[in-house]
Design a protein around this motif. Structure first.
Motif, PDB file in Angstrom:
ATOM      1  N   ILE A 100       0.838  -1.195   0.000  1.00 18.40           N
ATOM      2  CA  ILE A 100       0.000   0.000   0.000  1.00 18.40           C
ATOM      3  C   ILE A 100       0.877   1.250   0.000  1.00 18.40           C
ATOM      4  O   ILE A 100       1.654   1.493   0.928  1.00 18.40           O
ATOM      5  N   GLY A 101       0.785   2.013  -1.077  1.00 21.49           N
ATOM      6  CA  GLY A 101       1.569   3.241  -1.203  1.00 21.49           C
ATOM      7  C   GLY A 101       0.796   4.423  -0.670  1.00 21.49           C
ATOM      8  O   GLY A 101      -0.151   4.262   0.102  1.00 21.49           O
ATOM      9  N   ASP A 102       1.183   5.655  -1.074  1.00 20.95           N
ATOM     10  CA  ASP A 102       0.462   6.824  -0.563  1.00 20.95           C
ATOM     11  C   ASP A 102      -0.737   7.172  -1.453  1.00 20.95           C
ATOM     12  O   ASP A 102      -1.612   7.917  -1.048  1.00 20.95           O
ATOM     13  N   LYS A 103      -0.747   6.622  -2.677  1.00 18.88           N
ATOM     14  CA  LYS A 103      -1.867   6.943  -3.572  1.00 18.88           C
ATOM     15  C   LYS A 103      -2.606   5.706  -4.064  1.00 18.88           C
ATOM     16  O   LYS A 103      -3.776   5.773  -4.377  1.00 18.88           O
ATOM     17  N   THR A 104      -1.881   4.599  -4.149  1.00 16.46           N
ATOM     18  CA  THR A 104      -2.522   3.396  -4.691  1.00 16.46           C
ATOM     19  C   THR A 104      -2.211   2.149  -3.860  1.00 16.46           C
ATOM     20  O   THR A 104      -1.236   2.123  -3.102  1.00 16.46           O
ATOM     21  N   GLN A 105      -3.082   1.145  -4.079  1.00 16.63           N
ATOM     22  CA  GLN A 105      -2.798  -0.189  -3.547  1.00 16.63           C
ATOM     23  C   GLN A 105      -2.257  -0.982  -4.732  1.00 16.63           C
ATOM     24  O   GLN A 105      -2.882  -1.027  -5.797  1.00 16.63           O
ATOM     25  N   PHE A 106      -1.081  -1.588  -4.554  1.00 18.68           N
ATOM     26  CA  PHE A 106      -0.462  -2.321  -5.659  1.00 18.68           C
ATOM     27  C   PHE A 106      -0.583  -3.818  -5.384  1.00 18.68           C
ATOM     28  O   PHE A 106      -0.192  -4.301  -4.323  1.00 18.68           O
ATOM     29  N   PHE A 107      -1.163  -4.553  -6.368  1.00 23.64           N
ATOM     30  CA  PHE A 107      -1.333  -5.999  -6.198  1.00 23.64           C
ATOM     31  C   PHE A 107      -0.064  -6.694  -6.670  1.00 23.64           C
ATOM     32  O   PHE A 107       0.226  -6.715  -7.869  1.00 23.64           O
ATOM     33  N   LYS A 108       0.699  -7.239  -5.738  1.00 22.91           N
ATOM     34  CA  LYS A 108       1.965  -7.894  -6.112  1.00 22.91           C
ATOM     35  C   LYS A 108       1.734  -9.331  -6.576  1.00 22.91           C
ATOM     36  O   LYS A 108       2.371  -9.790  -7.518  1.00 22.91           O
ATOM     37  N   SER A 109       0.867 -10.054  -5.871  1.00 23.17           N
ATOM     38  CA  SER A 109       0.626 -11.442  -6.289  1.00 23.17           C
ATOM     39  C   SER A 109      -0.785 -11.843  -5.881  1.00 23.17           C
ATOM     40  O   SER A 109      -1.358 -11.245  -4.953  1.00 23.17           O
ATOM     41  N   ALA A 110      -1.330 -12.828  -6.577  1.00 21.16           N
ATOM     42  CA  ALA A 110      -2.702 -13.244  -6.260  1.00 21.16           C
ATOM     43  C   ALA A 110      -2.971 -14.653  -6.744  1.00 21.16           C
ATOM     44  O   ALA A 110      -2.258 -15.169  -7.612  1.00 21.16           O
ATOM     45  N   ALA A 111      -3.998 -15.248  -6.153  1.00 22.31           N
ATOM     46  CA  ALA A 111      -4.537 -16.513  -6.662  1.00 22.31           C
ATOM     47  C   ALA A 111      -6.037 -16.278  -6.797  1.00 22.31           C
ATOM     48  O   ALA A 111      -6.648 -15.629  -5.935  1.00 22.31           O
ATOM     49  N   GLY A 112      -6.612 -16.713  -7.904  1.00 23.15           N
ATOM     50  CA  GLY A 112      -8.046 -16.509  -8.133  1.00 23.15           C
ATOM     51  C   GLY A 112      -8.363 -15.127  -8.668  1.00 23.15           C
ATOM     52  O   GLY A 112      -9.521 -14.733  -8.755  1.00 23.15           O
ATOM     53  N   PHE A 113      -7.342 -14.365  -8.987  1.00 20.51           N
ATOM     54  CA  PHE A 113      -7.539 -13.017  -9.547  1.00 20.51           C
ATOM     55  C   PHE A 113      -6.359 -12.755 -10.478  1.00 20.51           C
ATOM     56  O   PHE A 113      -5.194 -12.921 -10.076  1.00 20.51           O
ATOM     57  N   GLU A 114      -6.675 -12.392 -11.729  1.00 25.10           N
ATOM     58  CA  GLU A 114      -5.575 -12.241 -12.678  1.00 25.10           C
ATOM     59  C   GLU A 114      -4.979 -10.828 -12.599  1.00 25.10           C
ATOM     60  O   GLU A 114      -5.701  -9.831 -12.752  1.00 25.10           O
ATOM     61  N   ILE A 115      -3.679 -10.791 -12.313  1.00 28.66           N
ATOM     62  CA  ILE A 115      -3.010  -9.479 -12.242  1.00 28.66           C
ATOM     63  C   ILE A 115      -2.404  -9.179 -13.614  1.00 28.66           C
ATOM     64  O   ILE A 115      -1.580  -9.940 -14.112  1.00 28.66           O
ATOM     65  N   THR A 116      -2.847  -8.078 -14.211  1.00 32.14           N
ATOM     66  CA  THR A 116      -2.225  -7.653 -15.484  1.00 32.14           C
ATOM     67  C   THR A 116      -1.730  -6.220 -15.269  1.00 32.14           C
ATOM     68  O   THR A 116      -1.971  -5.624 -14.210  1.00 32.14           O
ATOM     69  N   ASN A 117      -1.099  -5.656 -16.303  1.00 32.52           N
ATOM     70  CA  ASN A 117      -0.627  -4.271 -16.170  1.00 32.52           C
ATOM     71  C   ASN A 117      -1.785  -3.308 -15.923  1.00 32.52           C
ATOM     72  O   ASN A 117      -1.596  -2.227 -15.383  1.00 32.52           O
ATOM     73  N   LYS A 118      -2.987  -3.738 -16.340  1.00 32.14           N
ATOM     74  CA  LYS A 118      -4.160  -2.851 -16.159  1.00 32.14           C
ATOM     75  C   LYS A 118      -4.816  -3.052 -14.791  1.00 32.14           C
ATOM     76  O   LYS A 118      -5.442  -2.153 -14.260  1.00 32.14           O
ATOM     77  N   THR A 119      -4.675  -4.278 -14.250  1.00 30.47           N
ATOM     78  CA  THR A 119      -5.417  -4.551 -13.002  1.00 30.47           C
ATOM     79  C   THR A 119      -4.502  -4.600 -11.776  1.00 30.47           C
ATOM     80  O   THR A 119      -4.925  -5.042 -10.717  1.00 30.47           O
ATOM     81  N   ASN A 120      -3.235  -4.173 -11.927  1.00 33.95           N
ATOM     82  CA  ASN A 120      -2.322  -4.361 -10.793  1.00 33.95           C
ATOM     83  C   ASN A 120      -2.350  -3.222  -9.765  1.00 33.95           C
ATOM     84  O   ASN A 120      -1.619  -3.261  -8.792  1.00 33.95           O
ATOM     85  N   GLU A 121      -3.192  -2.220  -9.984  1.00 33.52           N
ATOM     86  CA  GLU A 121      -3.242  -1.115  -9.026  1.00 33.52           C
ATOM     87  C   GLU A 121      -4.671  -0.634  -8.854  1.00 33.52           C
ATOM     88  O   GLU A 121      -5.455  -0.691  -9.802  1.00 33.52           O
TER      89      GLU A 121
END
Ligand code: ADP
Length: 405
Positions: free
Chosen positions: A53-74
């Motif tokens: 968790i940064g100061d402006k966004t939550q960044f998804f580093k890794s997941a299961a059951g949810f696909e992290i792409t460049n569009k969905t990683n924040e």
């Protein structure tokens, strides 16, 4: 009850800890994804996410059951559920659909987050940098056992992060050491090559029978200069090793700083003359104290000869004064100055502000000097700006009861 966490989100030390992980903005990695997958399997939940968790966004580093792409990683913080897990305790929500904080949250609706369990990821230094969560698409009461399991899995995330940081630290140190060895061999070779050359010349002249007393004197003093340089380099290296292994001790005696400054300048006469540096001394006070005179001489010699080396052709001003039971020695030159971003770095082991090969040095002198001054419970500070010279201020307690002002 979920508390507002805006202060925590913007805390500079916390944000620094997030950045130190080196993970924010990076691709998902199997080492973390595997743990998420384990969480979904053991806790029988469809989704698990590890976020920073940064100061402006939550960044998804890794997941299961949810696909992290460049569009969905924040996601922006106003949509983040995990930010509320930063409070330090597990965050367990049975049903977000009737929770006032999340009822109108479009991300909660888009991801169909209904039951939520989040555990803060807290570093060794105590900063909550993110969260590991599991999400259910239906209402769910999380049992204490499930909370304990997710806490254990989160501890494995933390171990992985710490392991990576330790490896990065070791790699950086090893790079620094390699760089140092390269510089040190280069530096040691200079006087050695000069010594070799001088001896060859003596042999040549002797074999031709062209060696008189004047030559003898000239060669001997050159040989002495080069061996002194070698000795100084080797002393610096062994001082640095002793300091980092805690085997450094002082031999304090009552002494006069004014006399020591005069003595040091006498020894540096030739260096200062060659560098075309005139010295102006302002003894505002008579400074007496219990210090290790040869170590303080080493500090003075290093700072003054740095001025001669880096600020050749310009004057040096030395002032001795007293402040609150502290002897204050200021050495000011009018050379190139040191850029603000390098002003702390130069006090680090091997820290050099000037990458150029033209001026020699191991980058150890100021590191050793600051350590010596700090061993005396004093401070060594620098004031400088590019183009306006550098001013080094040594403050040494005159009595053991003095407290740094
Ligand atoms: P070195 O042996 O490289 O001179 P030091 O630890 O004594 O090592 O100094 C570290 C670095 O600080 C130097 O490499 C130089 O870049 C910078 N520095 C030190 N003193 C001065 C000065 N008086 N003016 C400008 N730069 C300086």
């Amino acid at each position: 009850m979920i508390n507002d966490c805006s202060d925590l989100l913007n805390n500079i030390d916390r944000l620094e800890a997030v950045s130190e992980t080196g993970l924010f903005g990076t691709e998902p990695e199997a080492a973390f994804t595997r743990l998420n997958s384990l969480a979904t399997k053991i806790l029988k939940a469809p989704v698990s996410i590890f976020s920073l968790i940064g100061d402006k966004t939550q960044f998804f580093k890794s997941a299961a059951g949810f696909e992290i792409t460049n569009k969905t990683n924040e996601c922006p913080l106003d949509l983040s559920v995990c930010q509320y897990a930063l409070q330090g305790k597990p965050l367990s929500i049975e049903n977000t659909k009737n929770h006032p904080l999340f009822i109108n949250n479009p991300a909660v609706q888009a991801m169909n987050i209904v039951g939520y369990l989040g555990i803060p990821v807290v570093t060794k230094s105590g900063h909550a940098i993110g969260a590991v969560c599991v999400i259910d698409h239906k209402k769910r009461t999380w049992t204490q056992e499930e909370i304990d399991i997710l806490q254990d899995i989160t501890a494995s995330f933390i171990s992985e992060i710490e392991l990576r940081q330790a490896i990065t630290k070791i790699k950086n140190e090893s790079n620094l050491r390699e760089e140092f060895i390269a510089i040190a061999s280069h530096e040691l070779k200079n006087p050695l090559n000069a010594l070799k050359l001088q001896t060859q010349m003596i042999q040549k002249r002797q074999s031709k029978g062209k060696f008189d007393l004047d030559d003898n004197q000239k060669f001997l003093s050159n040989l002495e200069r080069q061996t002194n340089r070698l000795e100084l380099l080797i002393d610096d290296m062994s001082d640095a090793t002793r300091l980092s292994t805690g085997k450094f001790s002082l031999n304090k005696q009552s002494m006069s700083m004014n006399q020591l400054v005069e003595y040091t300048l006498k020894n540096l006469e030739e260096v200062l003359f060659k560098a075309d540096c005139s010295v102006k001394i302002d003894f505002q006070s008579e400074l007496e104290g219990r210090w290790d005179s040869s170590r303080i001489e080493q500090v003075l010699t290093n700072i003054i000869s740095n001025s001669a080396k880096y600020a050749a052709g310009s004057p040096i001003e030395i002032t001795l004064s007293k402040k609150d039971n502290f002897a204050v020695i200021t050495i000011k030159d009018f050379g190139p100055g040191i850029a603000e971003e390098n002003q702390e770095l130069i006090f680090n082991k091997y820290g050099r502000a000037n990458e150029s090969d033209a001026i020699q040095g191991l980058g150890l002198g100021l590191y050793i000097s600051r350590q010596i001054v700090e061993e005396h419970k004093g401070t060594l500070e620098l004031t400088s700006s590019i183009g306006h010279g550098s001013s080094f201020q040594i403050s040494l307690p005159q009595s053991s009861l003095a407290v740094i002002p």
